[in-house]
Design a protein around this motif. Structure first.
Motif, PDB file in Angstrom:
ATOM      1  N   UNK A 122     -17.357  -7.745  -1.210  1.00 24.76           N
ATOM      2  CA  UNK A 122     -16.115  -7.454  -0.492  1.00 24.76           C
ATOM      3  C   UNK A 122     -16.164  -7.971   0.945  1.00 24.76           C
ATOM      4  N   UNK A 123     -17.299  -7.817   1.606  1.00 26.76           N
ATOM      5  CA  UNK A 123     -17.432  -8.301   2.982  1.00 26.76           C
ATOM      6  C   UNK A 123     -17.393  -9.833   3.042  1.00 26.76           C
ATOM      7  N   UNK A 124     -17.966 -10.494   2.045  1.00 24.66           N
ATOM      8  CA  UNK A 124     -17.887 -11.960   1.995  1.00 24.66           C
ATOM      9  C   UNK A 124     -16.442 -12.410   1.799  1.00 24.66           C
ATOM     10  N   UNK A 125     -15.716 -11.665   0.983  1.00 26.11           N
ATOM     11  CA  UNK A 125     -14.322 -12.011   0.717  1.00 26.11           C
ATOM     12  C   UNK A 125     -13.492 -12.000   2.000  1.00 26.11           C
ATOM     13  N   UNK A 126     -13.748 -11.024   2.881  1.00 24.68           N
ATOM     14  CA  UNK A 126     -12.985 -10.920   4.131  1.00 24.68           C
ATOM     15  C   UNK A 126     -13.710 -11.604   5.294  1.00 24.68           C
ATOM     16  N   UNK A 127     -14.747 -12.389   4.949  1.00 25.23           N
ATOM     17  CA  UNK A 127     -15.468 -13.225   5.919  1.00 25.23           C
ATOM     18  C   UNK A 127     -16.134 -12.395   7.021  1.00 25.23           C
ATOM     19  N   UNK A 178      -1.923 -13.099   8.414  1.00 27.04           N
ATOM     20  CA  UNK A 178      -0.943 -13.276   7.349  1.00 27.04           C
ATOM     21  C   UNK A 178      -1.470 -14.265   6.313  1.00 27.04           C
ATOM     22  N   UNK A 179      -2.014 -15.367   6.793  1.00 29.44           N
ATOM     23  CA  UNK A 179      -2.559 -16.383   5.891  1.00 29.44           C
ATOM     24  C   UNK A 179      -3.768 -15.838   5.141  1.00 29.44           C
ATOM     25  N   UNK A 180      -4.619 -15.091   5.860  1.00 30.49           N
ATOM     26  CA  UNK A 180      -5.818 -14.539   5.247  1.00 30.49           C
ATOM     27  C   UNK A 180      -5.482 -13.503   4.176  1.00 30.49           C
ATOM     28  N   UNK A 181      -4.495 -12.646   4.451  1.00 30.68           N
ATOM     29  CA  UNK A 181      -4.108 -11.634   3.470  1.00 30.68           C
ATOM     30  C   UNK A 181      -3.614 -12.278   2.182  1.00 30.68           C
ATOM     31  N   UNK A 187      -7.021 -14.423  -4.432  1.00 32.79           N
ATOM     32  CA  UNK A 187      -8.388 -14.464  -4.941  1.00 32.79           C
ATOM     33  C   UNK A 187      -8.730 -13.236  -5.773  1.00 32.79           C
ATOM     34  N   UNK A 188      -8.314 -12.044  -5.324  1.00 38.99           N
ATOM     35  CA  UNK A 188      -8.685 -10.834  -6.058  1.00 38.99           C
ATOM     36  C   UNK A 188      -7.718 -10.516  -7.183  1.00 38.99           C
ATOM     37  N   UNK A 189      -6.482 -11.027  -7.109  1.00 40.46           N
ATOM     38  CA  UNK A 189      -5.527 -10.840  -8.186  1.00 40.46           C
ATOM     39  C   UNK A 189      -4.951  -9.447  -8.306  1.00 40.46           C
ATOM     40  N   UNK A 190      -5.048  -8.639  -7.232  1.00 37.82           N
ATOM     41  CA  UNK A 190      -4.480  -7.294  -7.254  1.00 37.82           C
ATOM     42  C   UNK A 190      -2.997  -7.326  -6.897  1.00 37.82           C
ATOM     43  N   UNK A 191      -2.304  -6.252  -7.243  1.00 39.41           N
ATOM     44  CA  UNK A 191      -0.921  -6.070  -6.822  1.00 39.41           C
ATOM     45  C   UNK A 191      -0.918  -5.569  -5.389  1.00 39.41           C
ATOM     46  N   UNK A 192      -0.301  -6.319  -4.478  1.00 36.55           N
ATOM     47  CA  UNK A 192      -0.156  -5.912  -3.087  1.00 36.55           C
ATOM     48  C   UNK A 192       1.304  -5.515  -2.860  1.00 36.55           C
ATOM     49  N   UNK A 193       1.521  -4.334  -2.298  1.00 34.45           N
ATOM     50  CA  UNK A 193       2.863  -3.906  -1.899  1.00 34.45           C
ATOM     51  C   UNK A 193       2.831  -3.707  -0.390  1.00 34.45           C
ATOM     52  N   UNK A 194       3.558  -4.543   0.304  1.00 30.34           N
ATOM     53  CA  UNK A 194       3.477  -4.633   1.757  1.00 30.34           C
ATOM     54  C   UNK A 194       4.765  -4.128   2.386  1.00 30.34           C
TER      55      UNK A 194
END
Length: 386
Positions: A122-127, A178-181, A187-194
């Motif tokens: 998870x930490x690698x994913x968010x750099x 915004x670009x990172x999110x 990449x993770x393929x989850x449903x994001x509700x913003x």
């Protein structure tokens, strides 16, 4: 890092309402958010978007209606019983724990056997792979937001709720995030509700946007569809900036309607008309209009022309110059001219004609409130007169 167990679980709200006494915060809301999508609830303060998010999270209970994730009815389920995590604007990190333990917190509570591997991924994913032993106070605001995101993602929720997550960041960092999110969501393929009130933020990240107003959805669709083809004056004014001008249908010419605009004839492709009989509001986005000296010809395809405007204000913003042009009937229209380095700034008092492609026009029912969705604190859109 995508988890097949979270796939195929659409989030559905069926006739959901929330009332606080006599105040209706959410009014008979029905929508389906497909699994794996990035969905934005966009609207001004008080429109019901945050209340909707809190009902999905289990922090508010609906007055009426049903909330389902996949086939599971979670309407009355406790927050911790739902496959949902929330990322807040305030980050809500534990200041006494290092970054690794902040992210591991939920995994340890669940008794995961792979805490180290999952936290590191998870930490690698968010750099933030090299910052596991730091405390939150040692990180910037943007880095803390990444930690909060990693802590939510590592639990593999079916739905990740984002409550104004970038609101505390400065403009440059907010745009970067915004670009990172969006990258992380893909990449993770989850449903994001913003949930956001920031139009640019919603259009940058979301696959689908629901524009909310007074507890209801005014219009829902992709960013391009909403921007280019709004169906109400609220959406036209709230999502970006629009010039809305009174017009009357005076006839037709092939596939076009012929409209009269304060004594001038303009064309509108019939397919771009959204409601209304003879009285309309026609809309043109500021960047679609070309300013030319009074009476000058413009090469190219057919154009709509409104002559005799006078530049009343010019603001250089770097990328573009933003003009206000007062028209003969008293309305000020906004024009954004891209700075290409090929011409000078038009001075106040210059008389100009406004040209635009008929295909860049949209038309709305003339009975709608022309000021709906206008943020008077920022002076957006045109200044309607009569």
């Amino acid at each position: 890092m995508a988890d097949p167990e979270t796939g195929g679980r659409d989030l559905r709200l069926e006739h959901v309402s929330k009332r606080f006494g006599s105040f209706v915060a959410v009014d008979d809301l029905s929508l389906t958010i497909p699994s794996g999508s990035f969905f934005a609830l966009l609207g001004p303060s008080g429109c019901g978007k945050t209340t909707t998010l809190r009902m999905v999270a289990g922090l508010e209970e609906p007055t009426d209606g049903t909330i389902l994730i996949g086939d599971d009815d979670v309407t009355h389920a406790r927050p911790y019983k739902r496959p949902v995590n929330t990322v807040f604007q305030s980050y809500a990190l534990f200041p006494h724990l290092d970054i690794f333990e902040n992210v591991a917190f939920g995994l340890r509570r669940r008794g995961s056997k792979k805490v180290t591997a999952e936290v590191e991924a998870a930490l690698e994913l968010v750099e933030l792979g090299g910052m596991a032993k730091r405390k939150p106070a040692q990180l910037s605001g943007g880095q803390q937001q990444r930690v909060a995101l990693a802590r939510a993602i590592v639990n593999r929720p079916a739905v990740l709720l984002l409550d104004e997550p970038l609101g505390a960041l400065d403009l440059k960092l907010r745009r970067q995030m915004q670009i990172e999110l969006k990258r992380i969501q893909i990449e993770v393929g989850l449903t994001f509700v913003h949930v956001t009130h920031d139009q640019e933020e919603a259009m940058t990240m979301a696959d689908t946007i629901a524009v909310m107003n007074s507890g209801r959805i005014e219009q829902m669709g992709g960013p391009t569809e909403l921007y280019e083809s709004p169906t109400t004056t609220f959406v036209a004014n709230f999502l970006g900036q629009s010039n809305l001008i009174r017009a009357t249908v005076s006839g037709s010419d092939g596939d076009d309607l012929v409209l009269e605009v304060h004594g001038q004839k303009v064309a509108l492709p019939s397919a771009l008309r959204n409601g209304g009989e003879s009285d309309l509001h026609i809309g043109v986005r500021p960047e679609k209009i070309q300013l030319v000296p009074e009476g000058a010809a413009v090469e190219g395809a057919r154009r709509n022309v409104l002559p005799g405007g006078v530049v009343s204000d010019a603001s250089f913003t770097g990328v573009s110059t933003q003009y206000l042009v007062r028209m003969p009937w008293g309305q000020e229209l906004m024009v954004f001219a891209q700075n290409l380095g090929t011409g000078g700034l038009l001075r106040r008092g210059t008389t100009v004609d406004l040209h635009w492609d008929p295909a860049h026009t949209f038309a709305l029912d003339g009975r709608l409130d022309v000021n709906a969705g206008v943020d008077r604190t920022e002076g957006v859109a045109s200044v309607p007169v009569g």
